[in-house]
Motif scaffolding. Structure first.
Motif, mmCIF file in Angstrom:
data_model
loop_
_atom_site.group_PDB
_atom_site.id
_atom_site.type_symbol
_atom_site.label_atom_id
_atom_site.label_comp_id
_atom_site.label_asym_id
_atom_site.label_seq_id
_atom_site.Cartn_x
_atom_site.Cartn_y
_atom_site.Cartn_z
ATOM 1 N N GLU A 101 -26.560 8.840 29.506
ATOM 2 C CA GLU A 101 -27.312 10.084 28.916
ATOM 3 C C GLU A 101 -28.718 9.225 28.469
ATOM 4 N N TYR A 102 -29.422 8.287 27.970
ATOM 5 C CA TYR A 102 -30.589 7.537 28.196
ATOM 6 C C TYR A 102 -30.945 7.390 29.414
ATOM 7 N N LYS A 103 -32.149 7.952 30.074
ATOM 8 C CA LYS A 103 -32.622 7.560 30.868
ATOM 9 C C LYS A 103 -34.114 7.023 31.192
ATOM 10 N N PRO A 104 -34.334 5.969 32.056
ATOM 11 C CA PRO A 104 -35.500 4.870 32.275
ATOM 12 C C PRO A 104 -36.396 6.007 33.075
ATOM 13 N N ASN A 105 -37.439 5.987 32.637
ATOM 14 C CA ASN A 105 -38.752 6.523 33.913
ATOM 15 C C ASN A 105 -39.015 6.039 35.240
ATOM 16 N N GLY A 106 -38.178 5.256 34.901
ATOM 17 C CA GLY A 106 -38.200 4.472 36.117
ATOM 18 C C GLY A 106 -36.738 2.801 36.779
ATOM 19 N N PHE A 107 -36.029 2.489 37.912
ATOM 20 C CA PHE A 107 -35.547 1.353 37.615
ATOM 21 C C PHE A 107 -36.324 0.855 39.201
ATOM 22 N N LEU A 108 -35.848 -0.512 39.003
ATOM 23 C CA LEU A 108 -35.899 -1.864 40.257
ATOM 24 C C LEU A 108 -35.287 -2.761 39.799
ATOM 25 N N PRO A 109 -34.780 -2.677 41.269
ATOM 26 C CA PRO A 109 -34.324 -3.584 41.347
ATOM 27 C C PRO A 109 -34.569 -5.547 42.300
ATOM 28 N N LYS A 110 -34.122 -5.708 41.144
ATOM 29 C CA LYS A 110 -34.628 -7.525 41.087
ATOM 30 C C LYS A 110 -34.190 -8.347 42.518
ATOM 31 N N PRO A 111 -34.403 -8.525 43.821
ATOM 32 C CA PRO A 111 -35.368 -8.399 43.544
ATOM 33 C C PRO A 111 -36.549 -7.852 44.378
ATOM 34 N N PHE A 112 -37.933 -7.759 43.793
ATOM 35 C CA PHE A 112 -38.422 -7.041 44.315
ATOM 36 C C PHE A 112 -40.328 -6.914 45.128
ATOM 37 N N ASP A 113 -40.710 -5.910 45.921
ATOM 38 C CA ASP A 113 -41.985 -6.601 46.117
ATOM 39 C C ASP A 113 -43.163 -6.397 44.711
ATOM 40 N N ILE A 114 -43.001 -7.352 44.992
ATOM 41 C CA ILE A 114 -45.480 -6.738 44.049
ATOM 42 C C ILE A 114 -45.336 -5.762 44.274
ATOM 43 N N ASP A 115 -46.295 -4.782 45.798
ATOM 44 C CA ASP A 115 -47.248 -3.744 45.859
ATOM 45 C C ASP A 115 -46.108 -2.847 45.217
ATOM 46 N N GLU A 116 -44.285 -2.954 45.264
ATOM 47 C CA GLU A 116 -43.400 -1.567 44.725
ATOM 48 C C GLU A 116 -42.959 -2.083 43.776
ATOM 49 N N LEU A 117 -43.293 -2.905 42.643
ATOM 50 C CA LEU A 117 -43.648 -3.303 41.087
ATOM 51 C C LEU A 117 -44.901 -2.117 40.875
ATOM 52 N N LEU A 118 -46.053 -2.299 41.420
ATOM 53 C CA LEU A 118 -47.233 -2.253 40.637
ATOM 54 C C LEU A 118 -47.115 -0.780 41.374
ATOM 55 N N ASP A 119 -46.600 -0.325 42.198
ATOM 56 C CA ASP A 119 -46.882 1.439 42.720
ATOM 57 C C ASP A 119 -46.191 1.682 42.128
ATOM 58 N N ARG A 120 -44.882 1.388 41.284
ATOM 59 C CA ARG A 120 -43.767 2.143 39.877
ATOM 60 C C ARG A 120 -45.039 1.985 38.363
ATOM 61 N N ILE A 121 -45.683 1.602 37.995
ATOM 62 C CA ILE A 121 -46.356 0.555 36.943
ATOM 63 C C ILE A 121 -47.301 1.935 37.109
ATOM 64 N N GLU A 122 -47.677 2.060 38.249
ATOM 65 C CA GLU A 122 -48.906 2.772 38.096
ATOM 66 C C GLU A 122 -48.094 4.492 38.460
ATOM 67 N N GLY A 123 -47.212 4.996 39.026
ATOM 68 C CA GLY A 123 -46.675 6.436 38.569
ATOM 69 C C GLY A 123 -45.841 6.457 38.036
ATOM 70 N N ILE A 124 -45.904 5.858 36.725
ATOM 71 C CA ILE A 124 -44.996 5.974 35.101
ATOM 72 C C ILE A 124 -46.627 6.240 34.559
ATOM 73 N N LEU A 125 -47.037 5.095 34.856
ATOM 74 C CA LEU A 125 -47.978 5.418 33.787
ATOM 75 C C LEU A 125 -49.565 6.726 33.728
ATOM 76 N N ALA A 126 -48.319 7.136 34.977
ATOM 77 C CA ALA A 126 -49.533 8.559 35.688
ATOM 78 C C ALA A 126 -48.200 9.735 35.337
ATOM 79 N N GLY A 127 -47.198 9.239 35.131
ATOM 80 C CA GLY A 127 -46.453 10.350 34.540
ATOM 81 C C GLY A 127 -45.041 10.909 35.642
ATOM 82 N N LYS A 128 -44.998 10.110 36.497
ATOM 83 C CA LYS A 128 -43.822 10.382 37.371
ATOM 84 C C LYS A 128 -42.764 9.724 37.034
ATOM 85 N N THR A 129 -41.513 9.906 37.452
ATOM 86 C CA THR A 129 -40.127 9.365 37.217
ATOM 87 C C THR A 129 -40.172 8.947 38.780
ATOM 88 N N TYR A 130 -38.778 7.605 38.395
ATOM 89 C CA TYR A 130 -38.104 7.280 39.884
ATOM 90 C C TYR A 130 -37.017 6.568 39.947
#
Length: 130
Positions: A101-130
């Motif tokens: 019922e309660y959804k996060p703005n994004g989810f990232l499975p471990k292990p993750f790529d550093i660039d993917e983490l940074l892209d998700r952070i930037e996107g979520i801060l810009a209002g995107k959902t993943y």
């Protein structure tokens, strides 16, 4: 690792694996984010109330709580209901998390790529959902 523009955004990371917490913290600081890391969720609400983070990176499996329950607590609390949350986990999948019922703005499975983490952070801060 790509360099982003100076942001000074405040990010709270709750991750019980100290090695992962240290790596995330160092990487985000190198990208000009202000980062606070906690290895337990016990002080989460107090920290959020005092420091007003722009984003929460939340591990699902913590020694003192389940990240999904913590997300519910955030989403049902007036001051924190809109706080962007990126959930991370080695055990769960996006499908497990997105069906609640309660959804996060994004989810990232471990292990993750550093660039993917940074892209998700930037996107979520810009209002995107993943």
């Amino acid at each position: 690792m790509k360099k982003k523009a100076v942001t000074f955004k405040n990010i709270l990371v709750i991750e019980d694996n100290n090695a992962i917490l240290d790596v995330i913290t160092l990487i985000l600081q190198s990208e000009s984010y202000k980062v606070t890391g906690l290895s337990k969720s016990a002080d989460m609400m107090m920290h959020i109330d005092l420091n007003k983070p722009d984003l929460l990176i939340l591990d699902i499996m913590l020694p003192d709580g389940d990240g999904r329950n913590l997300l519910k607590q955030l989403r049902t609390n007036q001051p924190t209901e809109k706080l962007p949350v990126l959930m991370i986990s080695a055990k769960y999948t996006a499908q497990n998390i997105q069906h609640g019922e309660y959804k996060p703005n994004g989810f990232l499975p471990k292990p993750f790529d550093i660039d993917e983490l940074l892209d998700r952070i930037e996107g979520i801060l810009a209002g995107k959902t993943y």
